[in-house]
Scaffold this motif. Sequence first.
Motif, PDB file in Angstrom:
ATOM      1  N   UNK A  70      44.040  16.467  29.303  1.00 28.09           N
ATOM      2  CA  UNK A  70      44.712  17.663  28.797  1.00 28.09           C
ATOM      3  C   UNK A  70      44.616  17.740  27.276  1.00 28.09           C
ATOM      4  N   UNK A  71      44.838  16.594  26.616  1.00 30.90           N
ATOM      5  CA  UNK A  71      44.760  16.565  25.151  1.00 30.90           C
ATOM      6  C   UNK A  71      43.344  16.908  24.672  1.00 30.90           C
ATOM      7  N   UNK A  72      42.342  16.373  25.363  1.00 30.63           N
ATOM      8  CA  UNK A  72      40.960  16.658  24.974  1.00 30.63           C
ATOM      9  C   UNK A  72      40.644  18.137  25.145  1.00 30.63           C
ATOM     10  N   UNK A  73      41.156  18.728  26.235  1.00 25.72           N
ATOM     11  CA  UNK A  73      40.929  20.150  26.459  1.00 25.72           C
ATOM     12  C   UNK A  73      41.554  21.006  25.370  1.00 25.72           C
ATOM     13  N   UNK A  74      42.776  20.676  24.986  1.00 19.02           N
ATOM     14  CA  UNK A  74      43.451  21.428  23.928  1.00 19.02           C
ATOM     15  C   UNK A  74      42.727  21.276  22.600  1.00 19.02           C
ATOM     16  N   UNK A  75      42.286  20.051  22.300  1.00 18.75           N
ATOM     17  CA  UNK A  75      41.567  19.808  21.050  1.00 18.75           C
ATOM     18  C   UNK A  75      40.264  20.602  21.009  1.00 18.75           C
ATOM     19  N   UNK A  76      39.562  20.647  22.131  1.00 14.78           N
ATOM     20  CA  UNK A  76      38.309  21.401  22.186  1.00 14.78           C
ATOM     21  C   UNK A  76      38.546  22.884  21.935  1.00 14.78           C
ATOM     22  N   UNK A  78      17.187  37.732  25.215  1.00 11.88           N
ATOM     23  CA  UNK A  78      17.411  36.777  24.137  1.00 11.88           C
ATOM     24  C   UNK A  78      17.556  35.409  24.788  1.00 11.88           C
ATOM     25  N   UNK A  79      16.709  34.471  24.408  1.00  8.13           N
ATOM     26  CA  UNK A  79      16.844  33.093  24.869  1.00  8.13           C
ATOM     27  C   UNK A  79      17.577  32.311  23.787  1.00  8.13           C
ATOM     28  N   UNK A  80      18.572  31.544  24.175  1.00  8.39           N
ATOM     29  CA  UNK A  80      19.395  30.818  23.205  1.00  8.39           C
ATOM     30  C   UNK A  80      19.523  29.354  23.574  1.00  8.39           C
ATOM     31  N   UNK A  81      19.217  28.482  22.605  1.00 11.39           N
ATOM     32  CA  UNK A  81      19.501  27.054  22.718  1.00 11.39           C
ATOM     33  C   UNK A  81      20.513  26.717  21.628  1.00 11.39           C
ATOM     34  N   UNK A  82      21.798  26.568  21.978  1.00 13.23           N
ATOM     35  CA  UNK A  82      22.805  26.240  20.974  1.00 13.23           C
ATOM     36  C   UNK A  82      22.474  24.929  20.270  1.00 13.23           C
ATOM     37  N   UNK A  83      22.787  24.868  18.979  1.00  8.56           N
ATOM     38  CA  UNK A  83      22.592  23.635  18.222  1.00  8.56           C
ATOM     39  C   UNK A  83      23.925  22.971  17.915  1.00  8.56           C
ATOM     40  N   UNK A  84      24.885  23.192  18.789  1.00 13.43           N
ATOM     41  CA  UNK A  84      26.189  22.549  18.697  1.00 13.43           C
ATOM     42  C   UNK A  84      26.334  21.617  19.886  1.00 13.43           C
ATOM     43  N   UNK A  85      27.250  20.657  19.801  1.00 19.57           N
ATOM     44  CA  UNK A  85      27.478  19.749  20.916  1.00 19.57           C
ATOM     45  C   UNK A  85      27.969  20.515  22.145  1.00 19.57           C
ATOM     46  N   UNK A  86      27.697  19.956  23.319  1.00 19.01           N
ATOM     47  CA  UNK A  86      27.997  20.629  24.577  1.00 19.01           C
ATOM     48  C   UNK A  86      29.415  21.198  24.630  1.00 19.01           C
ATOM     49  N   UNK A  87      30.412  20.413  24.209  1.00 19.63           N
ATOM     50  CA  UNK A  87      31.804  20.838  24.348  1.00 19.63           C
ATOM     51  C   UNK A  87      32.164  22.060  23.521  1.00 19.63           C
ATOM     52  N   UNK A  88      31.332  22.423  22.538  1.00 20.86           N
ATOM     53  CA  UNK A  88      31.589  23.617  21.726  1.00 20.86           C
ATOM     54  C   UNK A  88      30.391  24.571  21.746  1.00 20.86           C
ATOM     55  N   UNK A  89      29.539  24.467  22.781  1.00 21.19           N
ATOM     56  CA  UNK A  89      28.411  25.389  22.929  1.00 21.19           C
ATOM     57  C   UNK A  89      28.844  26.852  22.951  1.00 21.19           C
ATOM     58  N   UNK A  90      30.054  27.093  23.445  1.00 19.68           N
ATOM     59  CA  UNK A  90      30.534  28.468  23.574  1.00 19.68           C
ATOM     60  C   UNK A  90      30.613  29.208  22.253  1.00 19.68           C
ATOM     61  N   UNK A  91      30.807  28.471  21.162  1.00 19.41           N
ATOM     62  CA  UNK A  91      30.850  29.107  19.840  1.00 19.41           C
ATOM     63  C   UNK A  91      29.512  29.786  19.556  1.00 19.41           C
ATOM     64  N   UNK A  92      28.432  29.082  19.804  1.00 21.45           N
ATOM     65  CA  UNK A  92      27.094  29.638  19.590  1.00 21.45           C
ATOM     66  C   UNK A  92      26.847  30.832  20.499  1.00 21.45           C
ATOM     67  N   UNK A 145      30.414  25.032  29.994  1.00 23.27           N
ATOM     68  CA  UNK A 145      30.811  26.318  30.584  1.00 23.27           C
ATOM     69  C   UNK A 145      32.236  26.659  30.179  1.00 23.27           C
ATOM     70  N   UNK A 146      33.103  25.645  30.179  1.00 16.86           N
ATOM     71  CA  UNK A 146      34.499  25.882  29.784  1.00 16.86           C
ATOM     72  C   UNK A 146      34.572  26.419  28.355  1.00 16.86           C
ATOM     73  N   UNK A 147      33.751  25.881  27.467  1.00 16.04           N
ATOM     74  CA  UNK A 147      33.730  26.355  26.088  1.00 16.04           C
ATOM     75  C   UNK A 147      33.277  27.817  26.022  1.00 16.04           C
ATOM     76  N   UNK A 148      32.287  28.168  26.841  1.00 20.27           N
ATOM     77  CA  UNK A 148      31.809  29.555  26.870  1.00 20.27           C
ATOM     78  C   UNK A 148      32.894  30.500  27.369  1.00 20.27           C
ATOM     79  N   UNK A 149      33.599  30.084  28.426  1.00 18.27           N
ATOM     80  CA  UNK A 149      34.692  30.900  28.967  1.00 18.27           C
ATOM     81  C   UNK A 149      35.780  31.085  27.912  1.00 18.27           C
ATOM     82  N   UNK A 150      36.096  30.020  27.192  1.00 15.17           N
ATOM     83  CA  UNK A 150      37.140  30.068  26.168  1.00 15.17           C
ATOM     84  C   UNK A 150      36.743  30.986  25.017  1.00 15.17           C
ATOM     85  N   UNK A 151      35.505  30.850  24.548  1.00 16.28           N
ATOM     86  CA  UNK A 151      35.076  31.619  23.374  1.00 16.28           C
ATOM     87  C   UNK A 151      34.803  33.085  23.693  1.00 16.28           C
TER      88      UNK A 151
END
Length: 251
Positions: free
Chosen positions: A5-11, A96-110, A153-159
């Motif tokens: 839960x803490x990791x999810x909130x931090x992400x 548009x093809x996209x390869x995020x250059x962020x870590x998996x847990x924050x891919x949604x930002x990209x 995927x969770x990061x994408x849903x969040x962002x």
Amino acid sequence: MNFVTMRGLLTRVVNRVLLSELFTPAMGIEAEMHTEGRRRMVVGLGNPGMESTRHSVGMAVLGALATRFSLADRWRGDKHVSGEVIVSEIEHTHVVLLRPRLLMNVNGVSVAKAARKYGIRPEDIMLVHDELDKPLGKIAVKHGGSARGHNGVRSCVDCLQTDVMPRLRVGIGRPVGQMSVERHVLSRFSSEERKVLDSVLAQSVDILLSQFLQQESQSPSSPAGGRQAAQKRKEREISDPPVKDSAAAQT
């Protein structure tokens, strides 16, 4: 509060910080793209610098798609979306093809930044990612809904603040023996698995192309699943039987 839960909130906090600090400068750039007609975006989720690992198989699928259409030399870094992009036309579809250059847990930002920059709606974003619950060689299309434990995927849903994005889920299987999930997903495919993976990548590209054609024939205002479609489904329940979540497995 447990560790998960803490990791999810931090992400989620990190997602918000990155969006607020990095998203704003991209506003208005290439705004003319918003008037060029409906676009699709295909996102290969993964970790930069770890493209050969199981967790980055989504990036491998995008590489195979670019190679199929002789676009592999057109990847370019875009600091405004924190990723690498190719903008082209595939099967008469603006993509548009996209390869995020962020870590998996924050891919949604990209993904969120690219969606805004190129004027792409969430329902027109295909997320390609690894799937633990399917063995290597199995591929499935899921039309929106829960992230099912996948942090990218969770990061994408969040962002994007919606879960309507369709997904191409590429099986990587679960670890065997005493290997942890973390070590498994960050490991490379064996030489024997590589033989299977070549076929998986080719089939994944075929499925993506079929999705382009299918989407072109659908109404542009009707996402297939997710929270935004939930209310409409509830309204139809008065006269229609309930509709099950659509996740069509393909082998």
